[in-house]
Scaffold this motif. Structure first.
Motif, PDB file in Angstrom:
ATOM      1  N   SER A 200      -2.603   3.246   1.967  1.00 56.49           N
ATOM      2  CA  SER A 200      -3.000   2.593   3.221  1.00 56.49           C
ATOM      3  C   SER A 200      -2.590   1.129   3.242  1.00 56.49           C
ATOM      4  O   SER A 200      -2.168   0.604   4.277  1.00 56.49           O
ATOM      5  CB  SER A 200      -4.513   2.725   3.413  1.00 56.49           C
ATOM      6  N   VAL A 201      -2.699   0.459   2.094  1.00 59.39           N
ATOM      7  CA  VAL A 201      -2.302  -0.950   2.004  1.00 59.39           C
ATOM      8  C   VAL A 201      -0.792  -1.088   2.129  1.00 59.39           C
ATOM      9  O   VAL A 201      -0.287  -2.026   2.756  1.00 59.39           O
ATOM     10  CB  VAL A 201      -2.796  -1.561   0.678  1.00 59.39           C
ATOM     11  N   SER A 202      -0.048  -0.150   1.559  1.00 59.16           N
ATOM     12  CA  SER A 202       1.420  -0.240   1.561  1.00 59.16           C
ATOM     13  C   SER A 202       1.999  -0.118   2.961  1.00 59.16           C
ATOM     14  O   SER A 202       3.134  -0.556   3.209  1.00 59.16           O
ATOM     15  CB  SER A 202       2.016   0.856   0.667  1.00 59.16           C
ATOM     16  N   LEU A 203       1.251   0.464   3.893  1.00 58.78           N
ATOM     17  CA  LEU A 203       1.756   0.602   5.263  1.00 58.78           C
ATOM     18  C   LEU A 203       1.929  -0.757   5.939  1.00 58.78           C
ATOM     19  O   LEU A 203       2.766  -0.906   6.836  1.00 58.78           O
ATOM     20  CB  LEU A 203       0.804   1.467   6.088  1.00 58.78           C
ATOM     21  N   LEU A 204       1.160  -1.753   5.510  1.00 57.91           N
ATOM     22  CA  LEU A 204       1.236  -3.071   6.145  1.00 57.91           C
ATOM     23  C   LEU A 204       2.546  -3.795   5.828  1.00 57.91           C
ATOM     24  O   LEU A 204       3.231  -4.248   6.749  1.00 57.91           O
ATOM     25  CB  LEU A 204       0.021  -3.909   5.747  1.00 57.91           C
ATOM     26  N   PRO A 205       2.946  -3.935   4.543  1.00 52.44           N
ATOM     27  CA  PRO A 205       4.265  -4.539   4.302  1.00 52.44           C
ATOM     28  C   PRO A 205       5.410  -3.700   4.859  1.00 52.44           C
ATOM     29  O   PRO A 205       6.453  -4.245   5.241  1.00 52.44           O
ATOM     30  CB  PRO A 205       4.341  -4.658   2.777  1.00 52.44           C
ATOM     31  N   LEU A 206       5.216  -2.369   4.942  1.00 46.84           N
ATOM     32  CA  LEU A 206       6.257  -1.527   5.538  1.00 46.84           C
ATOM     33  C   LEU A 206       6.406  -1.841   7.019  1.00 46.84           C
ATOM     34  O   LEU A 206       7.528  -1.865   7.549  1.00 46.84           O
ATOM     35  CB  LEU A 206       5.905  -0.049   5.344  1.00 46.84           C
TER      36      LEU A 206
END
Length: 357
Positions: A200-206
């Motif tokens: 879920s956190v990785s979706l933000l930098p993506l």
């Protein structure tokens, strides 16, 4: 696994599409409001160019990040929604401050007050640096009980990142491309290297990667649009906060952004030594000096990309904190040596010109 891959694809494509669609709109708005850069000043080699491209980057990120909150992916942080609200609130605030600077050319003091206020919003929503890893022992150096120190370190970090990206935004495609690389490495770290994966956190930098790419399609040399302060402030804030959310990834960001960070430090010291205001921009930054030496904009930008990608990749390829520290030291030595060599070449060229004159 399929749901996770679909989430990645949806977030990236939405950010990319929204950013691409908003760039022409931002250009139209900029021309209507006369928010354009004219030939001269720090930028050279351009006709009249709109400078509100930050609207596209911010819009692409916000829409994709909002959609990401509704996707069915694993979530482990009980405070994730609080931090997400802080990220969005601070991002909106710093974007608005940058937009005002693009339109009205704010005084440097007003700009820095805006930066610190945005950083304070992030800290207020639990986006702060609680500890760092000791690369020599592997233990954590924590100051969680020293609240004033936590706040101070976090605000300094965020303000530093905002200004680093802002100062980096001097050549076509430079700030946007370096930010894309940093966001990509943060995404890879959260999605594939951490155990358990912080999907879920990785979706933000993506989302940030997609937004930057959509903008870069119009901003790479020769640029049709500039991001302006609204874009550079937002990107610096986003990278600073995303490097903290979900567990600090300071080594990754320091290695990716090491060259721009060192350039900022070098210029501050140099301006102070010359009695100049360290807050005001000039053509003293590395990328401008390389242009003045006759190197093409595309060559400089691609060299920056390779440098940042190489050292950022080191942070992903090794789990050893000691090796990361060694890589950081090597990078610093290379960068500082390059600054010193360039300074010596400039002084020699100036002496020769004065002798001939």
């Amino acid at each position: 696994m399929l749901l996770t891959a679909m989430a990645f694809l949806i977030v990236f494509c939405v950010a990319l599409a929204v950013s691409m669609l908003l760039v022409p709109l931002s250009m139209w708005v900029a021309r209507r409001l006369d928010a354009v850069d004219r030939p001269g000043g720090r930028r050279t080699g351009h006709d009249v160019t709109p400078r509100l491209g930050g609207i596209a980057i911010f819009g692409g990120f916000i829409v994709a990040a909002m959609i990401a909150q509704w996707l069915p992916v694993p979530r482990y942080d009980p405070y994730e929604i609080i931090r997400f609200v802080g990220l969005i609130a601070g991002a909106a605030f710093i974007f608005a401050g940058g937009l005002l600077d693009d339109l009205f050319d704010l005084h440097p003091v007003a700009q820095y007050i805006t930066h610190m206020a945005a950083a304070a919003i992030a800290v207020g929503f639990l986006i702060f640096i609680q500890s760092v890893n000791n690369p020599l022992t592997g233990s954590q150096l924590s100051w969680v009980n020293a609240h004033w120190f936590t706040v101070a370190v976090s605000i300094v970090w965020l303000v530093l990142m905002i200004n680093t990206v802002n100062f980096l935004d001097g050549l076509d495609g430079l700030a946007g491309g370096v930010s894309l690389i940093a966001g990509l490495l943060l995404f890879i770290n959260s999605a594939f290297r951490l155990i358990p994966a912080q999907t879920s956190v990785s979706l933000l930098p993506l989302a940030l990667v997609g937004a930057c790419l959509g903008f870069l399609l119009y901003n790479f040399n020769p640029a049709k649009v500039f991001m302006g302060s609204s874009g550079s402030y937002f990107l610096g804030y986003a990278l600073g906060t995303l490097s903290i959310i979900g567990g600090a990834k300071m080594a990754t960001i320091l290695l990716v952004m090491g060259l721009p960070l060192l350039d900022v430090a070098w210029q501050v010291v140099n301006r102070l030594s010359l009695g100049k205001n360290p807050l005001e921009g000039d053509r003293g930054h590395l990328h401008f000096r390389l242009v003045d030496m006759g190197i093409s904009v595309r060559q400089i930008v691609l060299l920056y990309y390779l440098f940042c990608l190489f050292f950022g990749g080191v942070a992903l390829l090794t789990a050893s904190r000691l090796f990361k520290l060694i890589a950081l030291i090597v990078m610093c030595v290379i960068a500082v040596s390059g600054f010193a060599l360039l300074k010596r070449m400039e002084l020699r060229s100036q002496t020769t010109a004065e002798a001939q004159g």
